[in-house]
Design a protein around this motif. Structure first.
Motif, PDB file in Angstrom:
ATOM      1  N   LYS A  91      -5.199   6.442   1.300  1.00 34.82           N
ATOM      2  CA  LYS A  91      -4.250   5.379   1.073  1.00 34.82           C
ATOM      3  C   LYS A  91      -4.744   4.627  -0.479  1.00 34.82           C
ATOM      4  O   LYS A  91      -6.015   4.722  -0.327  1.00 34.82           O
ATOM      5  N   LYS A 119       0.668  -1.323  -0.042  1.00 34.50           N
ATOM      6  CA  LYS A 119       0.072  -0.157   0.021  1.00 34.50           C
ATOM      7  C   LYS A 119       0.872   1.255  -0.205  1.00 34.50           C
ATOM      8  O   LYS A 119       2.042   1.366   0.345  1.00 34.50           O
ATOM      9  N   ALA A 157       0.508   4.945   1.360  1.00 32.49           N
ATOM     10  CA  ALA A 157      -0.273   5.938   2.337  1.00 32.49           C
ATOM     11  C   ALA A 157       0.208   7.333   2.425  1.00 32.49           C
ATOM     12  O   ALA A 157       1.583   7.483   2.259  1.00 32.49           O
ATOM     13  N   SER A 199      -5.592  12.457   5.189  1.00 34.68           N
ATOM     14  CA  SER A 199      -5.032  11.274   4.927  1.00 34.68           C
ATOM     15  C   SER A 199      -5.432  10.528   3.901  1.00 34.68           C
ATOM     16  O   SER A 199      -6.641  10.523   3.732  1.00 34.68           O
TER      17      SER A 199
END
Length: 321
Positions: A33, A16, A18, A31
């Motif tokens: 991701k 991933k 992020a 935020s």
């Protein structure tokens, strides 16, 4: 726009990517991701740029973006901003820093994810009050970062802190790096699984094997942990062995670096006293005084956000007088 200054932190891993906008106090104000594309380096870079662009757009009314920090798994040339190689990403000699800077017109800084996880703990986590720290991320392998007198130690070529590849058992199993008996081969998640697979078939009524549906090849680290939490004798023996080697490695780290803190994060650390009790026993028996007297082994505070927050901390570290 408010007067708040924020840094964009980016954590690029094999599974991933992020991103987060972080203020100077370590608060994530936004935020996002996404899964890391299973394609070329261009595919991954495109995904990184897309996530950063959306985040900057979403934070336009929150504060001034000072710069972008990049935490990347792999060997990083810190001064040139190059990902030399990465075990889980299709990167080789990639000038990711300059790519990001030219795309967004902002200063960018990049470092190894182990370094930045430790920097994150120094700025915002368990290491706030210490200036000499060794951070260890205990997962499938062992990542690390070293802080000396408040500053990251990178070494002559930027590839210091490969503590996971410190040899602690010269006749031990072969490591993915090509050597034998490396710290991560003896004391990380792969050690749990390797030992369990070697022994489960020879142990009557092993709960580990039952959790794996009777298939030795299906055994995983979480299965060994679950069995140990249920007092399975084989699983407890495995944790005692792995914890012993963890203690040997930490003993070496304390004797070499004389840190105030050894901060342990990652999935293995979440097993708690199953692995830490035998490790602490070794440290108490073998580590030199006065090193042992000042070194405290503690659990990380930031969990899987450590690299992300450390990437933002790197920006503040470089751009704040």
């Amino acid at each position: 726009m408010t007067g708040r200054k924020v840094a964009i932190g980016v954590d690029v891993g094999g599974t991933k990517i992020a991103v987060a906008a972080v203020d100077a106090e370590g608060r994530m104000v936004a935020s996002s991701k996404a899964a890391t594309p299973a394609g070329t380096s261009e595919d991954v870079v495109t995904a990184i740029k897309g996530l950063i662009a959306k985040l900057i757009e979403s934070t336009a009314d929150i504060g001034e973006v000072m710069g972008i920090g990049l935490a990347v798994a792999g060997t990083i040339d810190w001064e040139q901003g190059v990902v030399v190689q990465s075990p889980n990403l299709p990167f080789a000699n990639l000038r990711l820093k300059s790519i990001v800077e030219s795309n967004f017109g902002l200063s960018a800084f990049m470092d190894n994810d182990g370094n930045l996880a430790t920097l994150g703990e120094k700025y915002y986590g368990a290491g706030r009050d210490a200036d000499n720290i060794v951070g260890l991320t205990l997962g499938t392998g062992i990542g690390a970062g070293i802080i000396i007198d408040g500053c990251l130690y990178r070494g002559a070529t930027g590839s210091a802190a490969e503590i996971g590849h410190m040899v602690i058992e010269a006749t031990g199993p072969r490591c993915s790096c090509g050597s034998y008996g490396c710290f991560e081969e003896m004391a990380a998640g792969r050690a749990l699984v390797r030992i369990a697979k070697e022994r489960a078939g020879h142990t009557k009524d092993s709960l580990i094997l039952k959790l794996a549906g009777g298939s030795i090849q299906a055994i995983t680290g979480p299965m060994v942990t679950e069995a140990a939490q249920k007092n399975d004798p084989l699983a407890l023996d495995i944790f005692n062995e792995v914890g012993f080697w963890l203690g040997i490695g930490i003993n070496n780290v304390i004797n070499i670096f004389n840190p105030e803190l050894v901060i342990l994060g990652g999935g293995m650390a979440e097993a708690g006293d199953l692995v830490l009790a035998p490790a602490r026993k070794v440290i108490a028996e073998r580590t030199l005084h006065p090193n042992q007297d000042v070194a405290e082994v503690v659990l990380a505070d930031l969990g899987n956000q450590a690299g992300l927050l450390g990437a933002a901390a790197l920006v503040f570290n470089q751009l704040t007088p």
